[in-house]
Write a protein that holds these residues in place. Sequence first.
Motif, PDB file in Angstrom:
ATOM      1  N   SER A 243       0.804  -1.223   0.000  1.00  0.00           N
ATOM      2  CA  SER A 243       0.000   0.000   0.000  1.00  0.00           C
ATOM      3  C   SER A 243       0.839   1.278   0.000  1.00  0.00           C
ATOM      4  O   SER A 243       1.924   1.327   0.570  1.00  0.00           O
ATOM      5  CB  SER A 243      -0.897   0.022   1.241  1.00  0.00           C
ATOM      6  N   TRP A 244       0.257   2.292  -0.590  1.00  0.00           N
ATOM      7  CA  TRP A 244       0.807   3.652  -0.473  1.00  0.00           C
ATOM      8  C   TRP A 244       0.208   4.267   0.784  1.00  0.00           C
ATOM      9  O   TRP A 244      -0.511   5.272   0.724  1.00  0.00           O
ATOM     10  CB  TRP A 244       0.393   4.483  -1.683  1.00  0.00           C
ATOM     11  N   SER A 245       0.497   3.667   1.914  1.00  0.00           N
ATOM     12  CA  SER A 245      -0.226   4.030   3.133  1.00  0.00           C
ATOM     13  C   SER A 245       0.519   5.007   4.024  1.00  0.00           C
ATOM     14  O   SER A 245       0.026   5.352   5.099  1.00  0.00           O
ATOM     15  CB  SER A 245      -0.550   2.755   3.916  1.00  0.00           C
ATOM     16  N   ARG A 246       1.707   5.427   3.621  1.00  0.00           N
ATOM     17  CA  ARG A 246       2.458   6.340   4.478  1.00  0.00           C
ATOM     18  C   ARG A 246       1.979   7.775   4.273  1.00  0.00           C
ATOM     19  O   ARG A 246       2.103   8.317   3.164  1.00  0.00           O
ATOM     20  CB  ARG A 246       3.961   6.248   4.201  1.00  0.00           C
ATOM     21  N   PRO A 247       1.472   8.405   5.335  1.00  0.00           N
ATOM     22  CA  PRO A 247       1.025   9.788   5.169  1.00  0.00           C
ATOM     23  C   PRO A 247       2.215  10.732   5.014  1.00  0.00           C
ATOM     24  O   PRO A 247       3.350  10.364   5.328  1.00  0.00           O
ATOM     25  CB  PRO A 247       0.274  10.075   6.474  1.00  0.00           C
ATOM     26  N   ALA A 248       1.947  11.923   4.527  1.00  0.00           N
ATOM     27  CA  ALA A 248       3.016  12.910   4.334  1.00  0.00           C
ATOM     28  C   ALA A 248       3.713  13.206   5.652  1.00  0.00           C
ATOM     29  O   ALA A 248       4.892  13.547   5.690  1.00  0.00           O
ATOM     30  CB  ALA A 248       2.434  14.194   3.737  1.00  0.00           C
TER      31      ALA A 248
END
Lengths: 345, 364
Positions: A243-248
Motif C-alpha cells: 500500500s501507499w499508506s504512508r502519510p506525508a
Amino acid sequence: MGERFDMSLRIAFLSFAHMHAYGYARHMLTLPRGTVDIAGVWDKDATRGKKMARALGTRFFSARDKLLAAKLHGAVVCSENTAHLEDARAAAQAGVGVLCEKPLTTTSRDARELVDLFARARLPLMTAFPCRFAGAMQRLKEQFDDGVIGTLCAAYTSNHGRQPGRWFTDSQHSGGGAVMDHTVHVVDLLRWLTKREVARVYAVVGYNRFHLTRQAVGKKRIDDAAVLTLEFDGGVVASLDCSWSRPAEYSTWGDLKLELLGTQGVARLDLFRQRVLLAARKTGKTVERCWGDEKDGGVCGEFVRCLRDGSTPSVTGEDGLRATEVVEAAYRSAECGEPVAVQHL
Amino acid sequence: MSPQACPARGIALNPAASQVRIGILGAGKIGATHSSAYAKMPGVKVVGAWDADVQRAQKLAAQHGAQVFERRADLLRAVDVVDICLPTMFHRENVLAAAAAGKPVICEKPLARTVADCDAVIAACAKAKVPLLVGHVVRFFPEYSALRESILKGDIGEPAVVHMRRVVCAPGGPGAWYWDFEKSGGCVFDTAIHDLDWLLWTFGRPQQVYGVGLRDAAKLQDFGLLTLTWANGLIAHLESSWCHDSFSTSFEAAGSDGLIEFDTDDSVPLKVARIGGQGGGGKVIPESPLAKSPYQVELEHFLEVIGGRAKPVVTAEEAREAVALANACLDAVAARQVVVLPRAKRVQRAKTRKQVQLGAEHPA
C-alpha cells in the motif's frame, strides 16, 4: 577518438520520468573515469531532459532515435511504466542493450515481447530491481543459501510507500497504482531466494483510500491499498502489503520488510533500517534519513559489467516478466474476489 | 471501580466472609498467571485448585495457600467463582459443571472449539443465571485499547489497512494438546483469536476471510496468514505463528488521514543485563512493567461484573463471535478459498460504541 574514449561505454538515458534515473545517472558518473560516457539524454519532457542533460554534462536529443543511433552500448529506460515497451523496443531495434526501470512493463504480453526481442538481438535486457543489491539483502541471501534458516516455509512482507504523485496516479502512464508500483520488488526478492515461481495470488485492493491519493486524483480512481497473498510452486506461502499508506507526516517514505520463516529459523529484514533521525525547525518535521549503501550502485555496476563482457545480467528481463505476471494476477484476483492462478507467458 | 456492591443485580459472593473465594480449574501456565493476579487483589483469594495432573495442582496450591481438590465437585462447592484455565476441549464440560453448581464462571479464551459448544455453555449459564466471562485479555492491554480508542476517535481518518502480528514459540512439546489441531485449532484458532476478537470489537464482523497456513505437528510448525475484508473496504491482515523463537506482537493501522503503529520489540522501557565477563555473554532481561498486569485488570473487571457493579467489556456472545470467525479462518485456510460470513445484526455496532467509554475507564 583517443584510446581511453574507445574503452568507455556510451550509455544514453531515455527519460527521467522515474526519479530513479537520477540515482542511476549519479552512479554512472561516479564510476572510474573512462568507464562510462553518458552519451546523451532524451526525454518527452524537453524541459526536464535539457535540465538533466546540463546537470550530467551531456547533450539533449529531441528525437529518441537520433540518440539511439549515436553509437551507443547501452540505454537506461526510466520513462513512465506504460512507455517502457516502446522505448526499450526502440533501443533493441537500434542494437542497444537496456537497463529498464521496474516494472519492466505493465502487462506480461509486453514483457514477453521485450524478452524475446532482446534474446533474438543477443542484447542484454536488465530489469532494475535494486533491492537485490542492498548490503543487508545480499547478506540475507548468503545466509539463506547457506541454510541458516533451513528451507523457506512462509514469508510476511511489506513494501509500503508514500503515494509518489505525478504520473504514478494516472493509470494511463503507470498502468496501475500501489499494486503496480510496489508488488514487483518483494516478488522478485522472494523468487530470487526460493528459485520458484508464484503459482497463485489472492489480492484485496482498495482505491483512493488515503488522503494523498484522494488529493491527487480527484474524481478518478487508483489503487492505493492492497494486501496480496502469494503461493509459490512447492508450497511456500507469503503475504505482501504494497500500500501507499504512508502519510506525508510519517517520518519516512516507506519500507521494505521481509520476515522469512524457515524450517530452522526466522530471518527479519528491514532494508531501510540503517537510518538517522532528524528533527529540524527548518522543515518542522522529524524525519528518518537512510545512511546504508546506495542500492543503485549495484544495479549500475551490474549493467555496465554486462555491456562490457556480453554476459547475461544477474537480474534479467525474464525476472521483470515474472514479476509483472504476479501484478496482473493480483489485479485479476481483486476484480473477481477469489484467488487466481498466475498465468506464465 | 466503585467500592459499593450492588446486590440487587449482582451475585452475593460469600456474604459471610470478606473474601471472594476463587477456584482454579487447570494449573497450567494460564492458571498460574491468573492465580498470581488474584494474589495482588485485595479481598480475593485462590482457595482451591484442581488439575488432572495433581502434582501441578499441588504446586499452584502451595504457592497461594490454597487447597488441592481431587474431585471437581468438591471444589465447586467450596468457591464463589470458578476460573477455568483448562485446554479448550475441556471448556464445555467444565463450564456446564460450574453453571450446574450455580457458580459464576470465568473461562479462558477461546470459549470453546466450536460455535455449537459456545451456544451450549452460553445457554447453560443463562439458564443457571450465572455470569460467563471469557478471558479475551488483549482487550485489557493498554496498547490495544489505546489503538482502538485512537481509531474510534478518528485520529487516522477512515481505517484502510490494519496489520496484526502475533508470533510465539511452540507451545508445549511434541504430544502437547496444542499440537492436536482438532482440539486446539492451532495458532490461527488459539492465538490469532486475540487479534480477531480485537478486530470484531473495533470494526464489527468482516464480510469475508481468506488465509494460507502451514502446519506440521511433528515439526512443531504452525503458521497462518489471514486477510479479512469489511463491507466498507477495510482490509485487515494477520500473521499468526507458533514457530518463532520468542513472543512478539505488533500492529499497524493506516487510515485516510494518519497511521498508528506498535511493536512489542520497540516498547521495552527496561533492559537489565548481567555482565558476562570478558567477551560478553551475559543475559539481558527486557521488561515492560505496568502497575497492574492486563490479566489483573481483566480479572478485577470480571469480579466487578460478577458483583453486579459493571457491565462486561467482553460478553460471552462476543467470545462466541470470535470462535465463529476463527473457525471461518480455519475453513478458508483448509479450503484455500474465500469464506463469506453471514451479515451481522446492527445491534452489535451500538454495543461496541458503548463499550468504548467503558474501556476508557480502565486504568492503564
